[in-house]
Design an enzyme around this catalytic site. Sequence first.
Site, PDB file in Angstrom:
ATOM      1  N   LYS A   1      59.349  -1.096 -75.797  1.00  8.07           N
ATOM      2  CA  LYS A   1      60.226  -0.067 -76.351  1.00  8.07           C
ATOM      3  C   LYS A   1      59.541   0.527 -77.572  1.00  8.07           C
ATOM      4  CE  LYS A   1      64.919   0.801 -77.691  1.00  8.07           C
ATOM      5  NZ  LYS A   1      66.248   0.213 -77.845  1.00  8.07           N
TER       6      LYS A   1
ATOM      7  N   LYS B   1      60.315   2.181 -72.103  1.00  7.75           N
ATOM      8  CA  LYS B   1      61.255   3.103 -72.730  1.00  7.75           C
ATOM      9  C   LYS B   1      60.647   3.735 -73.955  1.00  7.75           C
ATOM     10  CE  LYS B   1      65.849   2.925 -74.770  1.00  7.75           C
ATOM     11  NZ  LYS B   1      66.987   2.070 -75.037  1.00  7.75           N
TER      12      LYS B   1
HETATM   13  C1  PBG Z   1      69.005   0.440 -79.201  1.00  9.37           C
HETATM   14  C2  PBG Z   1      69.029   1.380 -78.047  1.00  9.37           C
HETATM   15  C3  PBG Z   1      68.402   2.620 -78.029  1.00  9.37           C
HETATM   16  C4  PBG Z   1      68.717   3.207 -76.804  1.00  9.37           C
HETATM   17  C5  PBG Z   1      69.487   2.299 -76.079  1.00  9.37           C
HETATM   18  N1  PBG Z   1      69.685   1.163 -76.878  1.00  9.37           N
HETATM   19  C6  PBG Z   1      67.484   3.222 -79.006  1.00  9.37           C
HETATM   20  C7  PBG Z   1      67.913   3.426 -80.386  1.00  9.37           C
HETATM   21  O1  PBG Z   1      69.044   3.840 -80.672  1.00  9.37           O
HETATM   22  O2  PBG Z   1      67.069   3.178 -81.240  1.00  9.37           O
HETATM   23  C8  PBG Z   1      68.265   4.571 -76.397  1.00  9.37           C
HETATM   24  C9  PBG Z   1      68.792   5.106 -75.126  1.00  9.37           C
HETATM   25  C10 PBG Z   1      68.619   6.575 -74.979  1.00  9.37           C
HETATM   26  O3  PBG Z   1      68.071   7.270 -75.864  1.00  9.37           O
HETATM   27  O4  PBG Z   1      69.025   7.077 -73.930  1.00  9.37           O
HETATM   28  N2  PBG Z   1      69.127  -0.881 -78.906  1.00  9.37           N
END
Ligand code: PBG
Length: 338
Positions: free
Chosen positions: A206, A260
């Site tokens: 991520k 991601k």
């Molecule tokens: C954090 C989380 C994020 C997303 C899902 N869970 C990133 C964040 O806010 O830093 C992003 C999903 C998206 O952008 O569609 N645990």
Amino acid sequence: MNDRTNLGDRITGHRRMRRNRKADWTRRLVQENRLTVDDLIWPIFIVPGTNIVQPIDAMPGVNRMSIDKAVEAVKEAADLGIPAIATFPNIDLSLRDETGSNSLAADNLINQATRAFKKAVPNIGVITDVALDPFTSHGHDGILRNGEIVNDETVEMISRAAVGQADAGADIIAPSEMMDGRIGAIRQALDAAGHQNVGIMAYATKFASGFYGPYREAIGTGGLLKGDKKTYYIDPANGTEAIRDAALDVEEGADMLMVKPGLPYLDICWRMKEAFGLPVFAYQVSGEYSQVKAAAANGWIDGEKVMLETLLAFKRAGCDGILSYFAIEVAKILAKGR
Ligand code: PBG
């Protein structure tokens, strides 16, 4: 032999790539990758209350839904053949605190939603995230102490949250907070609680990305977040480090891996598939979705065509599936057989 053939042969040396492209039927015959409904995981946003369907400004076409409305939507997803959903809660501000304690409540919003989905729509997989960001008052994914997101205490907390989510019926736990050692700890906690059949989809790589903006509006962390997540997410500049990080998740027992964001990181998808051979998923995140929607709304691109092209690109890059806010829209198109 005529001059035209000579000229053509001189230029192409008999190798003509266009023969296979000449008609719809040849193109269909040689098509290497295909998107099917089985490739899709649909992320959804849950809010407390009943009868609520709230549009999200930064994500045209995506709504936050109360559990009753979400159950209807998830039924539709199952009817379309979508194999799984991924759930994200937008909880009341009054329930958010420094340590994200509501993540441990057996009847928190996310666990209530899981119970409702498993009861009403038993044939769809439910994937839950254990990161603390929906539950903290500061919007970070872990526990914040003296300006630091503390690793081990967070791992302990999310392991307990994971067991609670499994107790509620979650099929796959998907930790997205990038703490070290979390996969092994969650696996141990799940097994100790008798949840041997609950899988782990590691948000293995991520990145500290700008593409998450609309998501933060969706779960209400945008205004809360202090600072950035660079001390725990991966630097977008680093590919080899990402593979090393994923290797730890594999070693610790991840069943599936995720990359991601998605499209800017197709090289990572490919490298992960090659390196580990585990199922690899890409999360086409909120900003990727909204970019397509915004450009399409302005008439600058053909939204449907670009949507399908982005999803197919994940398949070409070796992904087994995609988490995408387009899932329902795409599933409907695929159902029409186009
Ligand atoms: C954090 C989380 C994020 C997303 C899902 N869970 C990133 C964040 O806010 O830093 C992003 C999903 C998206 O952008 O569609 N645990």
